[in-house]
Design a protein around this motif. Structure first.
Motif, PDB file in Angstrom:
ATOM      1  N   HIS A 164     -86.149  76.271 -24.265  1.00 25.60           N
ATOM      2  CA  HIS A 164     -87.201  77.088 -24.854  1.00 25.60           C
ATOM      3  C   HIS A 164     -88.431  76.219 -25.073  1.00 25.60           C
ATOM      4  O   HIS A 164     -88.368  75.203 -25.787  1.00 25.60           O
ATOM      5  CB  HIS A 164     -86.740  77.703 -26.182  1.00 25.60           C
ATOM      6  CG  HIS A 164     -85.913  78.927 -26.008  1.00 25.60           C
ATOM      7  ND1 HIS A 164     -85.495  79.719 -27.061  1.00 25.60           N
ATOM      8  CD2 HIS A 164     -85.432  79.517 -24.878  1.00 25.60           C
ATOM      9  CE1 HIS A 164     -84.777  80.729 -26.593  1.00 25.60           C
ATOM     10  NE2 HIS A 164     -84.729  80.633 -25.277  1.00 25.60           N
ATOM     11  N   LEU A 165     -89.538  76.620 -24.470  1.00 26.81           N
ATOM     12  CA  LEU A 165     -90.790  75.869 -24.558  1.00 26.81           C
ATOM     13  C   LEU A 165     -91.849  76.743 -25.220  1.00 26.81           C
ATOM     14  O   LEU A 165     -92.655  77.386 -24.563  1.00 26.81           O
ATOM     15  CB  LEU A 165     -91.245  75.428 -23.162  1.00 26.81           C
ATOM     16  CG  LEU A 165     -90.257  74.564 -22.371  1.00 26.81           C
ATOM     17  CD1 LEU A 165     -90.835  74.230 -21.005  1.00 26.81           C
ATOM     18  CD2 LEU A 165     -89.915  73.288 -23.139  1.00 26.81           C
ATOM     19  N   ALA A 166     -91.809  76.783 -26.532  1.00 26.51           N
ATOM     20  CA  ALA A 166     -92.778  77.559 -27.312  1.00 26.51           C
ATOM     21  C   ALA A 166     -93.169  76.740 -28.528  1.00 26.51           C
ATOM     22  O   ALA A 166     -92.456  75.812 -28.939  1.00 26.51           O
ATOM     23  CB  ALA A 166     -92.179  78.898 -27.741  1.00 26.51           C
ATOM     24  N   GLY A 167     -94.306  77.070 -29.115  1.00 27.91           N
ATOM     25  CA  GLY A 167     -94.764  76.354 -30.290  1.00 27.91           C
ATOM     26  C   GLY A 167     -93.977  76.743 -31.536  1.00 27.91           C
ATOM     27  O   GLY A 167     -93.296  77.775 -31.559  1.00 27.91           O
ATOM     28  N   PRO A 168     -94.080  75.965 -32.612  1.00 30.77           N
ATOM     29  CA  PRO A 168     -93.333  76.249 -33.838  1.00 30.77           C
ATOM     30  C   PRO A 168     -93.973  77.303 -34.732  1.00 30.77           C
ATOM     31  O   PRO A 168     -93.329  77.768 -35.677  1.00 30.77           O
ATOM     32  CB  PRO A 168     -93.292  74.890 -34.545  1.00 30.77           C
ATOM     33  CG  PRO A 168     -94.526  74.180 -34.076  1.00 30.77           C
ATOM     34  CD  PRO A 168     -94.735  74.634 -32.665  1.00 30.77           C
TER      35      PRO A 168
END
Length: 241
Positions: A164-168
């Motif tokens: 998963h490559l998403a911001g926090p």
């Protein structure tokens, strides 16, 4: 009669044979065009597997319905839109046909002024377009440079599995628009707000990709939108290239 197009499998094989890459990143998107988003990804996965080429397949948070809000890498797809269904089908096929592939789900991608959401914010703030920014559609935006670095890292590492490559930061479309407007010197009070639940626009409401496990396995730091948009505050889109 329209000219006959060369078959996709043959064209893909020709390109891979010519370039002979160690890895391929499939970042294409045909939106809800099944032939591109699903079938195209399947053909590329088959070609990469035949040539023992590491595949990094880019997927989307659109594969989820939002029924559970928080989604880790082990969550199974339950799409509610044609685009999400095509992405989910591509995911399943890639993992079956190319077990050594990396499947990377991402979220709303923000750049340096050129993304679709940034352009919408500018058009709404300047009154050149109609519409609203939804206050009840929540995503975890990621900066395009962070995403690109992470994908290149996965391509170089040969790591298989789901990532998963998403911001926090989980933000509504409207809250994100306010941050973009402030960064670019626009008046955020001019951004019209509305609720997706009150409209006929299909799609999930609250989908938050949990990237914590992935962040522990990669060196690239995935910044939150509050950080990368605050860092560019006061700079205008024309100055960013």
């Amino acid at each position: 009669m329209a000219p006959r197009r060369p078959s996709w499998p043959r064209r893909i094989d020709e390109v891979l044979a010519s370039v002979a890459p160690d890895a391929v990143i499939n970042a294409t998107s045909g939106q809800d065009d099944w032939a591109v988003t699903a079938d195209g990804s399947i053909r590329l996965a088959m070609a990469a597997a035949r040539r023992d080429c590491h595949l990094v397949h880019v997927s989307s948070d659109a594969v989820f319905s939002g029924s559970r809000i928080h989604y880790g890498e082990s969550c199974l797809p339950d799409p509610v839109t044609p685009y999400g269904a095509a992405k989910a089908a591509a995911e399943s096929a890639v993992r079956l046909l190319a077990p050594a592939a990396a499947v990377a789900r991402t979220s709303l991608i923000i750049g340096n002024g050129g993304s679709a959401h940034e352009r919408m914010v500018h058009n709404l703030a300047t009154g050149t377009d109609d519409g609203v920014l939804f206050t009840d559609t929540i995503r975890c935006p990621v900066h395009v440079e962070d995403l690109a670095c992470a994908l290149l890292e996965l391509a170089a590492s040969d790591r298989p599995g789901m990532f998963h490559l998403a911001g926090p930061d989980a933000l509504s479309r409207h809250d994100l628009g306010v941050l973009i407007a402030r960064r670019d010197g626009l008046d955020p009070t001019r951004l019209p707000a509305g609720r997706r639940a009150d409209s006929r626009v299909p799609g999930a409401l609250d989908v938050r990709l949990d990237s914590a496990a992935t962040q522990g396995r990669i060196a690239t730091r995935l910044r939150g939108a509050r950080e990368f948009l605050h860092a560019g505050r006061g700079r205008h889109s024309g100055d960013r290239g």
